[in-house]
Design a protein around this motif. Structure first.
Motif: not given
Length: 206
Positions: A71-72, A188-190, A194-195, A204-206
């Motif tokens: 969710t953004l 799970a780590r993110l 918040s984005f 952040a995913i990379k």
């Protein structure tokens, strides 16, 4: 079951051999009649789950979207947007490419493929997607119809698309495993972060 793999073997013959093997003990053993013997065998056979290990040749890629979405949240308007997580995994090395897109539209589907090819530094010989509507217009057990744009992309990159069979999750076991890895080790780590947009989420995913 092993004996029935032999040419010419029948349950009738196996039942006769069964009777001969236990005949000396027939006074103390209740032997099965032929019909009961067949019924018990078929009942046992239905309970067996037979699987075959997938062997992937180099150059096979499995494609899927993760189940959970990210969710953004816009800090000004406080509006939220759920985005999809695209995953492409190489079958042999199990190297995984992941990115978030606003939706699973045709443009994003094709764009994600192109960016995955750039990430891997080459184009897989075989693409194995799920029967998603953006990739497959008509799912079929033997000969599915590919979306025209998706087929043209495959032709442009000289690759082949072979969707998994409908309702056969084991056909894409490598993709399911990649999705599980992404959900556990990335999403799970993110979860506490918040984005605002994809420009923040994808790095952040990379």
């Amino acid at each position: 079951r092993e004996e029935l793999q032999r040419k010419g073997m029948t349950l009738k013959l196996l039942h006769e051999e069964y009777l001969q093997a236990f005949q000396p003990q027939s006074e103390n053993v209740q032997l099965y009649g032929y019909s009961q013997y067949c019924t018990l065998y078929r009942r046992w056979k239905k309970k067996q789950v037979i699987t075959m290990r997938q062997r992937c040749e180099p150059g096979t890629a499995f494609i899927d979207y993760a189940g959970p979405k990210v969710t953004l949240k816009d800090p000004v308007t406080q509006t939220t947007t759920d985005v999809s997580i695209f995953i492409m995994a190489l079958g042999l090395s199990q190297c995984i490419y992941v990115e978030a897109t606003y939706d699973q539209s045709q443009a994003n589907w094709i764009g994600s493929h192109v960016r995955a090819f750039e990430f891997f530094g080459g184009v897989p010989c075989l693409l194995v997607p799920d029967n998603t509507k953006t990739g497959v217009t008509q799912a079929c057990f033997y000969d599915p119809d590919l979306n025209r744009t998706y087929a043209e992309m495959a032709l442009h990159y000289s690759t082949v698309v072979m969707p998994t069979r409908p309702y056969k999750p084991r056909d894409k076991a490598r993709a399911e495993n990649a999705v599980l890895i992404v959900e556990r080790w990335v999403l799970a780590r993110l979860r506490h972060l918040s984005f605002r947009n994809l420009a923040e989420l994808n790095p952040a995913i990379k």
